[in-house]
Design a protein around this motif. Structure first.
Motif, PDB file in Angstrom:
ATOM      1  N   ASP A 182       0.811  -1.220   0.000  1.00 56.53           N
ATOM      2  CA  ASP A 182       0.000   0.000   0.000  1.00 56.53           C
ATOM      3  C   ASP A 182       0.843   1.268   0.000  1.00 56.53           C
ATOM      4  O   ASP A 182       0.342   2.355  -0.220  1.00 56.53           O
ATOM      5  CB  ASP A 182      -0.998   0.019   1.168  1.00 56.53           C
ATOM      6  N   ASN A 188     -12.030  -3.179   6.543  1.00 51.44           N
ATOM      7  CA  ASN A 188     -11.668  -2.024   7.364  1.00 51.44           C
ATOM      8  C   ASN A 188     -10.516  -2.267   8.312  1.00 51.44           C
ATOM      9  O   ASN A 188      -9.912  -1.327   8.787  1.00 51.44           O
ATOM     10  CB  ASN A 188     -12.885  -1.547   8.158  1.00 51.44           C
ATOM     11  N   SER A 189     -10.232  -3.525   8.602  1.00 50.47           N
ATOM     12  CA  SER A 189      -9.176  -3.749   9.583  1.00 50.47           C
ATOM     13  C   SER A 189      -8.148  -4.793   9.132  1.00 50.47           C
ATOM     14  O   SER A 189      -6.985  -4.480   8.928  1.00 50.47           O
ATOM     15  CB  SER A 189      -9.843  -4.104  10.912  1.00 50.47           C
ATOM     16  N   PHE A 224      -5.975  -3.851   6.080  1.00 50.82           N
ATOM     17  CA  PHE A 224      -5.090  -2.709   6.341  1.00 50.82           C
ATOM     18  C   PHE A 224      -3.906  -3.123   7.204  1.00 50.82           C
ATOM     19  O   PHE A 224      -2.766  -2.728   6.964  1.00 50.82           O
ATOM     20  CB  PHE A 224      -5.865  -1.585   7.037  1.00 50.82           C
ATOM     21  N   ALA A 247      -4.157  -2.060   0.878  1.00 48.44           N
ATOM     22  CA  ALA A 247      -5.330  -1.204   0.768  1.00 48.44           C
ATOM     23  C   ALA A 247      -6.425  -2.007   0.071  1.00 48.44           C
ATOM     24  O   ALA A 247      -6.263  -2.418  -1.061  1.00 48.44           O
ATOM     25  CB  ALA A 247      -4.994   0.028  -0.050  1.00 48.44           C
TER      26      ALA A 247
END
Lengths: 259, 436, 272
Positions: A248, B299-300, B303, B308
């Motif tokens: 990312d 969401n968790s 990440f 992403a």
């Protein structure tokens, strides 16, 4: 074989071999890939083998900076098994054909036990595992060039970099003969690298020169956030290269070329 | 001349002696028509056997699988077939544990389907692994931490259970049951089948779950990785629930298909309603949990792994549509269709709902295998796609053909649908007329 | 998996995992062994027939399992759970004493003498004065078979058991098993042209025939049978009549050759 009068001393010392690869020094020449293939008795690829079915235990990736052309830089990233301390491949193998050797920190692939389910390949985020899609065949006469220290693999099993385990065993024997407690050796890739970009060391040994390299700010690892605890370190002074470490943080770095 | 005079009685004789193998009172097509139906499947089987030979003789290089797609069409379809075959354990659970008597109408068919799904999946797995002769190593050196070990043990045991459950159905054949000891064995085994059903439930719970766990534990693949309870990632529970949900739907689809092909009524409408309702309830629960799980993951979990989550859906052809399709089109829609009695009782809704539900779970298995492997992990990785070659399709076609052949033989010679006799008697029972 | 395999070490995971699968395999093996052992025990000729009947009764639909007292109008919607053996039934004596509501007794033109006991497999039993029992086909049974092509009767000295195989008959290439209505030893055999098919010496001196239909039950039963026969023999969509001047025809296969007699016999003689 060389035992006998010389009593082999068994060492209880625990090693944790790791490598540091200097990406700024790597020129992408591919000598490591060739040395690796020769060391590990990889059969010449049959005609129908593609980029995606070949076996390259060590593979150099070409990565281009996401910048407009005149300024765009290129990096070469040698990838092999990261010898994770928490190897996802070991956890998933149904028949314990993958084992993290607690004495060396090397993730061993027992090819003679592997039945080729390829679950480990799916589990490995580094794509460091290769399947023998074809029967290995050597042209007549070429078997003379085989490395006697490494057993060739048969069709239908998974293999990967084992940090030149054959060389490790030789070094172990040598150390035992000498009564030494210090097993040091060079994998074929490190030995072959003309730029000396690949360095191996014992991560358990605080005095090992590799510790200095690991301590440097330009040192990073790939995909640490996945929690597999790889033991391969990479170095670069360029921010865009360091950003390759995590997915990312490196948006746009997705065009890849093999060297 | 003499030959032509003899011929008609000869075929009639064959038909008459073949009739002795078909249960009394069941109408079946002529042996010739049956042979005609079987012929294309036998050809497909033959092609698949040749493809299997190629794989076993020359290695898996004969397929389009590669180092990135170590799992391909076969593993995806294995997962799909095993999920659909869950009808066998789940209807056993409903009939023998919860004592839903209605399920008796489809239990034999469900057992045969389950047996075919599992044995077919095992056959494909045996071809899919690089060294099939080493498969027993898993029993010799099991890695008890691997989900695949759990799957191997459970599926092997469950296939034995399904074989034992299949036996009484087979021994009930009109001719076979004439042998007294076969008949007695059938009866004695039949009495103990609830034990087998119970064991089957336990095994199914674990291996359906472990098949989900297979992907959920892959921390190296953040697209598939899920957190969970103790050693079980959430996919473990989602796979169990989704398999239980579509099992009844798959029974509906296959039974309706057999009814269509044979133009007969085999099962009372009330049984379809019960099965459809079961799917509706379980699918609703599954989709609710799946949605929660997806939100937590987006969401968790993802990440934390350095990925992403929106990036997963930037790779075409796998856009956000696939998530939408899985949860809404093939999840919420059939769940509502089958849950609401008002909608469910309309003509054709049950089949459509069951079809959507099954498609949804098959799509889920596709996403977990193929999309997981297609997505890049390293920052300089490529997104890759993969297209199976004819060998892979042929081997799968072989398993389909095997299933169709064995099911056709079972349908012809065994009494798979106990209500068939009653429903084909020409009269419509008063309590069976749909009340409007 | 095994302690002697190279590199094996016991961990909690191994113990748990392997013991669970050990138990599963043991349960599977025990189940198989138990049923095999029971099979060996039950496979003896007399016992096997009893098991066959149990198995066949198990597969009957609720309609086919109507209680005799339901047939006689003494009770509504009662199904048998005792394999039609009222000798074992606790409710039977209580219901037998119930007086039925007004019931129009009729055997629909068929001959069902009231000095006999009737079994649902289309047979009757008659107590003879010498203590033996004679067994024969009912009027409906006779009409169903017409003139059988072949009858395969047991030998004298053979034992027959209630709801076990009595004899077999075939007509038009269809063989059908006729259930024996009582337990006994065959002492004489008759046939289609004789008064009876079997004469048996009961196994007990005063045989209990409580499981056989009598009186009003016969009427209800015959009615149910005729209704079922009408459905079985009538091709879908037509209303062919089985009756010839109000009474069922003598030789049904001859009158309705296009019907599926394999199926009809299976249903009517309870020989699935």
């Amino acid at each position: 074989m060389a035992a006998g009068a010389n009593e082999m001393k068994k060492t209880n010392r625990k090693y944790r071999y790791g490598m540091v690869i200097d990406l700024d020094a790597c020129t992408g020449c591919g000598a490591c890939m060739v040395a690796c293939a020769a060391e590990n008795n990889l059969a010449p690829a049959p005609a129908k083998v593609t980029d995606r079915t070949s076996i390259t235990l060590m593979r150099v990736f070409q990565v281009k900076e996401p910048a407009p052309m005149p300024a765009r830089k290129t990096a070469f990233v040698p990838m092999m098994c990261m010898q994770c301390d928490d190897p996802p491949c070991e956890h998933v193998c149904p028949q314990q054909a993958v084992e993290l050797d607690p004495r060396t920190g090397i993730v061993d692939q027992m090819v003679q036990r592997c039945f080729g389910c390829r679950y480990c390949m799916a589990a490995c985020p580094f794509h460091a595992r290769y399947f023998n899609w074809f029967d290995p065949e050597w042209p007549a006469g070429m078997e003379q060039t085989l490395n006697p220290a490494v057993a060739p693999r048969m069709r239908g099993v998974v293999e990967k970099c084992d940090l030149c385990h054959g060389r490790f065993h030789e070094a172990q024997d040598r150390a035992a003969m000498e009564g030494s407690d210090n097993i040091t050796y060079q994998p074929a890739c490190a030995e072959a690298c003309p730029a000396q970009a690949i360095r191996i060391g014992d991560l358990n040994n605080p005095d090992d020169p590799i510790q200095v390299q690991i301590g440097k700010p330009e040192t990073f690892q790939f995909l640490v956030k996945l929690g597999t605890k790889p033991k391969m370190y990479y170095q670069s002074k360029h921010d865009w290269v360091k950003r390759l470490a995590e997915r990312d943080s490196a948006n746009g770095n997705s065009n890849r070329r093999d060297a | 001349m003499a030959a032509s005079a003899i011929k008609p009685p000869l075929t009639a004789e064959i038909a008459a002696s073949e009739r002795q193998w078909i249960a009394r009172g069941l109408e079946r097509c002529s042996p010739l028509a049956f042979a005609g139906w079987m012929a294309p499947w036998l050809i497909l089987l033959g092609v698949g056997i040749y493809a299997t030979y190629l794989c076993l003789r020359y290695g898996l290089g004969a397929t389009n699988l590669d180092n990135r797609f170590g799992f391909g069409l076969w593993i995806f379809l294995d997962l799909a077939v095993i999920a659909l075959g869950a009808g066998a354990f789940f209807s056993g659970f409903l009939l023998y544990i919860l004592k839903w008597k209605e399920i008796k109408a489809v239990i034999s068919s469900a057992v045969v389907l389950g047996f075919l799904c599992y044995s077919g999946a095992m056959a494909i797995l045996a071809i899919d692994v690089g060294q099939p002769l080493r498969s027993w190593f898993t029993f010799w050196h099991p890695n008890v931490h691997s989900m695949l070990t759990e799957v191997t043990f459970c599926i092997t045991c469950y296939l034995i259970v399904l074989t034992i459950e299949y036996l009484p159905i087979l021994l009930k054949n009109r001719r076979i049951k004439q042998v007294p000891s076969f008949l007695v064995f059938e009866w004695e085994l039949h009495k103990l089948i609830p034990v087998m059903a119970g064991i089957g439930c336990l095994l199914s719970f674990f291996h359906q779950g472990s098949l989900g766990g297979l992907f959920g534990v892959m921390r190296g693949r953040p697209f598939a990785f899920r957190e969970g309870f103790a050693i079980w990632p959430t996919t473990f529970f989602l796979f169990v629930l989704s398999a239980a949900a579509v099992g009844p739907s798959f029974i509906i689809l296959t039974t309706k298909l057999v009814e269509k092909i044979t133009s007969k009524r085999l099962v009372k409408e009330q049984v379809y309603q019960t099965l459809a309702k079961t799917t509706g309830v379980l699918l609703t629960a599954y989709i609710a949990l799946k949605s929660v799980d997806t939100l937590i993951w987006l969401n968790s979990t993802s990440f934390n792994a350095g990925f992403a989550p929106w990036e997963y859906y930037e790779w075409k052809p796998f856009g956000g549509w696939i998530l939408f399709a899985e949860i809404v089109v093939f999840g919420m829609v059939p769940a509502l269709m089958l849950l609401s009695k008002r909608i469910r009782t309309r003509r054709g809704v049950i089949v459509l709902g069951a079809l959507l539900a099954c498609t949804g779970v098959v799509l889920n298995r596709f996403v977990m295998t193929i999309q997981t492997l297609a997505l890049p992990t390293l920052s300089f990785d490529e997104f890759m796609t993969y297209m199976p070659n004819w060998v892979e399709f042929a081997v799968f076609g072989m398993v389909i053909a095997y299933a169709v052949i064995v099911y056709s033989l079972s349908y012809r010679y065994l009494n798979l649908f106990p209500q068939e006799k009653e429903l084909s008697a020409g009269n419509v029972e008063v309590n069976d007329v749909p009340v409007r | 998996m095994f302690p002697f395999v190279d590199g094996f070490h016991w961990t909690f995971g191994h113990v748990l995992f392997l013991s669970i699968f050990g138990i599963v395999l043991a349960v599977i093996a025990v189940t198989l062994l138990v049923s095999l052992r029971r099979t060996a025990r039950e496979s003896k000729p007399g016992k096997a027939e009893a098991v066959r009947w149990k198995s066949e009764f198990h597969d009957l639909t609720d309609d086919e399992r109507r209680c005799r007292h339901d047939l006689a109008g003494r009770v509504d919607h009662r199904h048998c759970h005792n394999e039609f053996d009222c000798r074992q039934c606790e409710t039977h004596p209580k219901l037998a004493s119930v007086t039925a509501a007004e019931f129009d007794f009729s055997t629909y033109g068929l001959d069902y003498p009231m000095d006999r006991f009737y079994h649902r497999g289309q047979t009757w039993v008659k107590r003879e004065s010498d203590g033996t029992l004679t067994v024969g086909l009912t009027d409906l049974g006779k009409r169903l078979l017409g003139q059988p092509d072949r009858v395969n009767l047991p030998n004298t000295g053979d034992k027959v058991f209630a709801n076990g195989r009595g004899w077999t008959a075939s007509r038009g290439g269809v063989e059908v098993r006729i259930l024996a209505p009582v337990d006994g030893e065959v002492i004489a055999t008759g046939g289609p042209d004789s008064e009876f098919y079997l004469r048996v010496k009961p196994l007990e001196t005063n045989p209990n025939l409580a499981h056989l239909l009598r009186g009003q039950e016969v009427s209800g039963w015959v009615r149910a049978q005729l209704e079922q026969l009408q459905i079985l023999v009538t091709p879908a969509g037509s209303t062919a009549s089985l009756a010839d001047g109000g009474v069922l025809m003598e030789d049904l296969p001859k009158a309705q050759p296009e019907a599926n007699w394999d199926k009809v016999y299976g249903e009517m003689f309870m020989a699935p």
